[in-house]
Design an enzyme around this catalytic site. Structure first.
Site, PDB file in Angstrom:
ATOM      1  N   GLN B 125       0.831  -1.209   0.000  1.00 47.83           N
ATOM      2  CA  GLN B 125       0.000   0.000   0.000  1.00 47.83           C
ATOM      3  C   GLN B 125       0.859   1.249   0.000  1.00 47.83           C
ATOM      4  O   GLN B 125       1.727   1.403   0.858  1.00 47.83           O
ATOM      5  CB  GLN B 125      -0.910   0.005   1.235  1.00 47.83           C
ATOM      6  CG  GLN B 125      -1.675   1.321   1.408  1.00 47.83           C
ATOM      7  CD  GLN B 125      -2.665   1.283   2.549  1.00 47.83           C
ATOM      8  OE1 GLN B 125      -3.609   0.517   2.562  1.00 47.83           O
ATOM      9  NE2 GLN B 125      -2.437   2.123   3.540  1.00 47.83           N
ATOM     10  N   GLY B 126       0.601   2.130  -0.943  1.00 50.10           N
ATOM     11  CA  GLY B 126       1.353   3.386  -1.029  1.00 50.10           C
ATOM     12  C   GLY B 126       0.446   4.585  -0.814  1.00 50.10           C
ATOM     13  O   GLY B 126       0.149   5.320  -1.756  1.00 50.10           O
ATOM     14  N   SER B 128       0.723   6.620   2.486  1.00 52.41           N
ATOM     15  CA  SER B 128       1.441   7.614   3.291  1.00 52.41           C
ATOM     16  C   SER B 128       2.612   8.232   2.550  1.00 52.41           C
ATOM     17  O   SER B 128       3.250   7.593   1.719  1.00 52.41           O
ATOM     18  CB  SER B 128       1.972   6.959   4.572  1.00 52.41           C
ATOM     19  OG  SER B 128       0.935   6.326   5.266  1.00 52.41           O
ATOM     20  N   SER B 160       4.620  -1.047   3.581  1.00 55.43           N
ATOM     21  CA  SER B 160       5.019  -2.362   4.082  1.00 55.43           C
ATOM     22  C   SER B 160       5.297  -3.299   2.923  1.00 55.43           C
ATOM     23  O   SER B 160       4.515  -3.354   1.970  1.00 55.43           O
ATOM     24  CB  SER B 160       3.911  -2.954   4.954  1.00 55.43           C
ATOM     25  OG  SER B 160       3.643  -2.114   6.046  1.00 55.43           O
ATOM     26  N   GLU B 243      -9.561  -2.325   5.619  1.00 60.14           N
ATOM     27  CA  GLU B 243      -8.333  -2.551   6.379  1.00 60.14           C
ATOM     28  C   GLU B 243      -8.620  -2.514   7.875  1.00 60.14           C
ATOM     29  O   GLU B 243      -8.147  -3.337   8.636  1.00 60.14           O
ATOM     30  CB  GLU B 243      -7.279  -1.494   6.014  1.00 60.14           C
ATOM     31  CG  GLU B 243      -5.957  -1.730   6.755  1.00 60.14           C
ATOM     32  CD  GLU B 243      -4.886  -0.679   6.455  1.00 60.14           C
ATOM     33  OE1 GLU B 243      -5.216   0.355   5.852  1.00 60.14           O
ATOM     34  OE2 GLU B 243      -3.728  -0.915   6.844  1.00 60.14           O
ATOM     35  N   GLU B 374      -5.150   7.877  17.888  1.00 56.20           N
ATOM     36  CA  GLU B 374      -5.851   9.166  18.026  1.00 56.20           C
ATOM     37  C   GLU B 374      -6.870   9.339  16.890  1.00 56.20           C
ATOM     38  O   GLU B 374      -8.007   9.756  17.113  1.00 56.20           O
ATOM     39  CB  GLU B 374      -4.843  10.328  18.002  1.00 56.20           C
ATOM     40  CG  GLU B 374      -4.000  10.443  19.265  1.00 56.20           C
ATOM     41  CD  GLU B 374      -2.918   9.366  19.375  1.00 56.20           C
ATOM     42  OE1 GLU B 374      -2.535   8.780  18.334  1.00 56.20           O
ATOM     43  OE2 GLU B 374      -2.463   9.087  20.501  1.00 56.20           O
TER      44      GLU B 374
HETATM   45  C1  FAD Z   1       4.382  -0.780  10.889  1.00 60.20           C
HETATM   46  C2  FAD Z   1       3.750   0.225   9.992  1.00 60.20           C
HETATM   47  C3  FAD Z   1       3.334  -0.160   8.743  1.00 60.20           C
HETATM   48  C4  FAD Z   1       2.779   0.765   7.875  1.00 60.20           C
HETATM   49  N1  FAD Z   1       2.417   0.353   6.630  1.00 60.20           N
HETATM   50  C5  FAD Z   1       1.950   1.248   5.753  1.00 60.20           C
HETATM   51  C6  FAD Z   1       1.665   0.862   4.416  1.00 60.20           C
HETATM   52  O1  FAD Z   1       1.823  -0.302   4.055  1.00 60.20           O
HETATM   53  N2  FAD Z   1       1.234   1.795   3.546  1.00 60.20           N
HETATM   54  C7  FAD Z   1       1.025   3.098   3.925  1.00 60.20           C
HETATM   55  O2  FAD Z   1       0.601   3.885   3.116  1.00 60.20           O
HETATM   56  N3  FAD Z   1       1.280   3.514   5.195  1.00 60.20           N
HETATM   57  C8  FAD Z   1       1.740   2.615   6.109  1.00 60.20           C
HETATM   58  N4  FAD Z   1       2.033   3.023   7.383  1.00 60.20           N
HETATM   59  C9  FAD Z   1       1.919   4.436   7.724  1.00 60.20           C
HETATM   60  C10 FAD Z   1       0.758   4.813   8.612  1.00 60.20           C
HETATM   61  O3  FAD Z   1      -0.451   4.761   7.925  1.00 60.20           O
HETATM   62  C11 FAD Z   1       1.044   6.215   9.175  1.00 60.20           C
HETATM   63  O4  FAD Z   1       2.194   6.112   9.973  1.00 60.20           O
HETATM   64  C12 FAD Z   1      -0.085   6.778   9.985  1.00 60.20           C
HETATM   65  O5  FAD Z   1      -1.194   7.067   9.174  1.00 60.20           O
HETATM   66  C13 FAD Z   1       0.336   8.012  10.777  1.00 60.20           C
HETATM   67  O6  FAD Z   1       0.996   8.950   9.975  1.00 60.20           O
HETATM   68  P1  FAD Z   1       2.405   9.562  10.421  1.00 60.20           P
HETATM   69  O7  FAD Z   1       3.305   8.449  10.737  1.00 60.20           O
HETATM   70  O8  FAD Z   1       2.797  10.517   9.382  1.00 60.20           O
HETATM   71  O9  FAD Z   1       2.115  10.304  11.762  1.00 60.20           O
HETATM   72  P2  FAD Z   1       1.462  11.768  11.920  1.00 60.20           P
HETATM   73  O10 FAD Z   1       0.240  11.863  11.114  1.00 60.20           O
HETATM   74  O11 FAD Z   1       2.503  12.802  11.723  1.00 60.20           O
HETATM   75  O12 FAD Z   1       1.076  11.728  13.438  1.00 60.20           O
HETATM   76  C14 FAD Z   1       1.993  11.971  14.510  1.00 60.20           C
HETATM   77  C15 FAD Z   1       1.195  11.997  15.799  1.00 60.20           C
HETATM   78  O13 FAD Z   1       0.239  13.062  15.737  1.00 60.20           O
HETATM   79  C16 FAD Z   1      -1.055  12.544  15.982  1.00 60.20           C
HETATM   80  N5  FAD Z   1      -2.069  13.268  15.206  1.00 60.20           N
HETATM   81  C17 FAD Z   1      -2.064  13.578  13.891  1.00 60.20           C
HETATM   82  N6  FAD Z   1      -3.207  14.161  13.537  1.00 60.20           N
HETATM   83  C18 FAD Z   1      -3.969  14.224  14.644  1.00 60.20           C
HETATM   84  C19 FAD Z   1      -5.279  14.693  14.937  1.00 60.20           C
HETATM   85  N7  FAD Z   1      -6.068  15.237  13.983  1.00 60.20           N
HETATM   86  N8  FAD Z   1      -5.724  14.579  16.194  1.00 60.20           N
HETATM   87  C20 FAD Z   1      -4.941  14.020  17.163  1.00 60.20           C
HETATM   88  N9  FAD Z   1      -3.717  13.564  16.964  1.00 60.20           N
HETATM   89  C21 FAD Z   1      -3.235  13.659  15.714  1.00 60.20           C
HETATM   90  C22 FAD Z   1      -0.984  11.101  15.558  1.00 60.20           C
HETATM   91  O14 FAD Z   1      -2.020  10.335  16.169  1.00 60.20           O
HETATM   92  C23 FAD Z   1       0.388  10.725  16.021  1.00 60.20           C
HETATM   93  O15 FAD Z   1       0.352  10.403  17.376  1.00 60.20           O
HETATM   94  C24 FAD Z   1       2.601   2.117   8.280  1.00 60.20           C
HETATM   95  C25 FAD Z   1       2.989   2.497   9.561  1.00 60.20           C
HETATM   96  C26 FAD Z   1       3.551   1.574  10.413  1.00 60.20           C
HETATM   97  C27 FAD Z   1       3.975   2.019  11.763  1.00 60.20           C
END
Ligand code: FAD
Lengths: 356, 389
Positions: B125-126, B128, B160, B243, B374
């Site tokens: 999945q792409g 993020s 992933s 998902e 969150e």
């Molecule tokens: C093991 C793993 C596998 C993954 N696999 C994939 C994948 O296959 N494909 C893919 O596309 N993505 C994947 N992801 C990415 C995942 O979807 C994102 O990490 C996730 O959506 C959070 O985005 P971020 O990491 O940019 O954190 P951010 O969005 O920057 O968030 C940082 C912190 O701020 C908080 N925050 C942000 N917005 C709000 C809000 N409105 N209210 C309250 N708190 C908030 C978050 O909850 C978090 O605690 C994976 C992540 C992990 C850890």
């Protein structure tokens, strides 16, 4: 497999809610708490007319012939309404008397003319057998009671109620409590191998706790959507919104597990063998949901939630009393852990499930 | 109301149990690289050949076309048999493929779904990006239509298994003039196309679980667009609902076995003060009882969700809490395991079936991936409880 309520159960829920809202709901609970009212024989008689005390007993024995799930539907409503009065002890006492063959008590309990109160053994300080009840017990609302109900995993009994006039108000302002020594012979006996009255009662108490958790969730969500601070509804703030989400999640989990455990018990263990583990698990989730939602509902309401007039204190007190019955949280831990097959060779890390 | 399954369902259960008893691979599943992919694909192929792949997938796409109840039974038996984690096929089999059955054209479905079920195609999945995680609609990777192709430029991250995948299903911005949610497109990209660079990222649990994927004018046939140009948000939402909703059903079921294994571990180790068993320590016992109960509740919630699905055609609101409930429980399980093992359990053990410390570390991700805790609480608060935004 279908675990959703059917039309009959939905109707029972609606009828119970109607009666309780009018006759035995938060208003009456406040009145009892203030000393302006008591749950008297007339009110118990009215509940008896609705068939509540014999809901889960066969029609041939004076009951309504419903199953455990219908009783649970009623007790969920009782929990939502924080109904005052010894409803759970009455239901269990009637069951013990009817199925234990104590006919004279049975009739009085089913019609609400004989009054039952709960007596919980103090862990390590009480003995309960079919012949003798002795040691320390915490009883609840013993003042006007005719019989005390004592239920353990092995045996359920009714004993004559001693003088309860020394009872004091409990943390639930609608219920009094007295810790005292008992040394009596039972009037009625129902062994666990004749009927799982302990597990049924445990689940009915869980239903009341789930009902309370449902109601406090609704109260919090309602308030969060309307009360404003800093120019917007407090429900827009995540500290409040997420608290409400957690209240809902806990309640959903507790209710789903309660229904599962009840269906398993109703099937007589055909579907799921470990009934004590399931039932205690369901109760522990329900108790946790009610107690933690009680904390949350006060916080969401601010000072108003801390007042005597508010319903929050009724829910908090009720949850704290109910969760101590049937052995309390320690009994939950023991029963749940006893359900893990320690000697099954498949239950090892090398065979366990794997998560991403 | 009834917990019992129909005689036909029970027969299906017996057949599944029999088949699994003789077919589940006993070798440990490799946790990384091409060996992992080979293992995952071979196991999927075996299930397909045995007639067990895609229990609830429509028959025209190679599935068995059975009810979600049967799907649940399959997962239950799968967990009971100690069958391997689905691993690198998670994205394709558990929600990417199902999204294609809803949103794809017949040609797209025919091109991919049977191959997914046979374990021949791995998807990643792409969604993020470095600047778009929780706030997914802020994504910037561009897709420019050029003739019958989409030219993709930008960067994806946290994908992933992208290092071993064949396809990357991406959300890209195809019309920057439109409002944020309206200019996105869902497209399936062959990762072997020129202009794509995949760079694995090492995690705290020390594996190369996810990747950065760089796009430099990679050309993708327009026929790979799913759900129409600029309609990607809608397709993405149905992907994410799957998902967060049903994709983790297998994990919910297998969680109970993991808890049981930890209880057994606690019964065979000394307590934290060196006396008695760890299981007899009040703190440990309380944690384990909580986990065992939550495992049961996850099953009860699944049953409720499936009952609702069978009755109404849509899963109940509890679907929106399962992922979070399971994720947080897995984190508590990890902490409890570290308590049970104590000072003797501090060696890093990557492989799941050989120890608990890797498991503990891996589940730090469980409240981040597939939507953070969150964000999921926001979803419950706003969409289920109707609280104001
Ligand atoms: C093991 C793993 C596998 C993954 N696999 C994939 C994948 O296959 N494909 C893919 O596309 N993505 C994947 N992801 C990415 C995942 O979807 C994102 O990490 C996730 O959506 C959070 O985005 P971020 O990491 O940019 O954190 P951010 O969005 O920057 O968030 C940082 C912190 O701020 C908080 N925050 C942000 N917005 C709000 C809000 N409105 N209210 C309250 N708190 C908030 C978050 O909850 C978090 O605690 C994976 C992540 C992990 C850890």
């Amino acid at each position: 497999m279908d675990v959703l309520a059917d039309a009959d159960q939905a109707e029972i829920t609606a009828l119970a809610r109607e009666f309780l809202t009018e006759r035995l709901g938060p208003d009456q609970a406040h009145a009892v708490a203030d000393g302006r009212a008591v749950v008297d024989a007339a009110l118990l008689g009215r509940a008896a007319e609705l068939g509540w005390f014999g809901l889960g007993l066969p029609e041939s024995r004076g009951g309504a012939g419903y199953g455990l799930l219908e009783e649970i539907a009623v007790f969920r409503e009782i929990g939502r309404a924080v109904s005052p009065g010894p409803l759970l002890p009455m239901v269990l006492a009637a069951r013990i008397a009817v199925l234990g063959g104590a006919d004279s008590q049975a009739e009085g309990l089913l019609s609400g003319t004989l009054r039952a109160a709960w007596a919980e053994p103090v862990p390590g300080a009480a003995t309960v057998t079919a012949e003798r009840v002795s040691g320390r017990f915490a009883s609840f609302d013993p003042e006007r009671a005719d019989v005390l109900v004592v239920v353990t995993p092995e045996v359920a009994v009714l004993v004559p109620a001693p003088d309860g006039s020394a009872a004091v108000p409990s943390v639930d302002p609608t219920i009094s409590t007295l810790v005292a020594e008992l040394e009596v012979a039972p009037l009625a006996v129902l062994p666990a191998d004749a009927d799982p009255v302990y597990l049924r009662g445990l689940l009915l108490s869980a239903a009341a706790l789930v009902g309370s958790a449902q109601r406090t969730t609704e109260m919090a969500v309602e308030h969060a959507g309307t009360r404003e601070a800093f120019g917007r509804p407090i429900g827009t703030y995540q500290a409040i919104k997420h608290r409400c989400a957690d209240m809902w999640m806990r309640t959903q989990a507790a209710d789903a597990h309660l229904v599962y455990a009840a269906l398993a018990l109703d099937s007589g263990g055909k579907v799921e063998a470990d009934l004590p583990g399931l039932a205690h698990g369901a109760r522990s989730l329900a108790a946790e949901a009610a107690a933690r939602n009680g904390e949350a509902v006060v916080q969401v309401h601010g000072a108003m939630g801390y007042t005597w007039e508010h319903d929050s204190g009724l829910h908090i007190g009720r949850a704290e009393v109910l969760r101590r019955w049937f052995g309390g949280p320690a009994a939950d831990v023991d029963a749940v852990l006893a359900s893990v097959p320690l000697s099954d060779p498949r239950t090892t890390i090398s065979q366990a499930g794997e998560t991403p | 109301m009834d917990l019992a399954f129909s005689p036909e369902d029970e027969r299906f259960r017996e057949q599944a149990r029999d088949w699994l008893a003789t077919n589940v691979p006993r070798d440990p599943r490799p946790q990384e690289g091409p060996e992992m992919r080979e293992f995952d694909s071979a196991w999927q192929r075996r299930q397909f050949d045995g007639g067990w792949a895609g229990v609830s997938w429509p028959t025209e796409h190679g599935g068995l076309g059975l009810s979600t109840v049967r799907q649940l039974i399959w997962h239950e038996e799968y967990a009971r048999a100690g069958a391997p984690y689905i691993g690198s096929l998670f994205s394709a089999v558990n929600y990417g493929g199902p999204a294609l059955t809803i949103e794809g054209t017949p040609e797209q479905q025919a091109a991919h779904l049977p191959r997914i079920l046979r374990g021949e195609e791995v998807w990643s999945q792409g969604f993020s990006e470095p600047e778009a995680g929780s706030d997914l609609a802020g994504l910037r990777t561009r897709g420019v239509v050029d003739g019958d192709e989409l030219v993709v430029t930008g960067q994806k991250i946290w994908s992933s298994y992208a290092q071993i995948a064949d396809f990357h299903f991406c959300l890209v911005r195809t019309d920057p003039e439109r409002p944020r949610h309206k200019g996105l497109t869902w497209v399936l990209i062959d990762l072997r196309s020129p202009g794509i660079t995949v760079r694995p990222i090492k995690t705290m649990a020390r594996d190369l679980h996810f990747c950065e994927v760089f796009y430099d004018e990679a050309r993708v046939p327009l026929g790979n667009v799913v759900g129409g140009l600029h309609n990607g948000w809608k397709v993405a939402m149905s992907t994410l609902t799957l998902e967060r909703g049903t994709a983790f059903m297998a994990d919910q079921v297998s969680f109970e076995r993991t808890v049981d294994a930890l209880v057994v571990e606690a019964a065979s180790r000394p307590g934290p003060r060196g006396t008695g068993r760890a299981l007899d320590d009040a703190g440990v016992a309380r944690q384990l009882a909580d986990l065992k109960t939550v495992a049961g509740a996850l099953r009860s919630l699944s049953y409720r969700s499936i009952s609702t699905l069978e009755r109404t055609g849509a899963p109940g609101p509890e679907g929106s809490m399962m992922r979070l409930y399971l994720g947080e429980a897995n984190q508590r399980l990890g902490r409890a395991a570290m308590d049970v093992l104590g000072v003797e359990g501090l060696a890093f053990v990557a492989h799941w079936r050989k120890g608990w410390s890797g498991h503990w570390l891996r589940h730090f991700a469980s409240t981040i991936g597939a939507g953070t805790a969150e964000i999921q609480r926001n979803v419950v608060g706003e969409r289920v409880l109707g609280l104001p935004r």
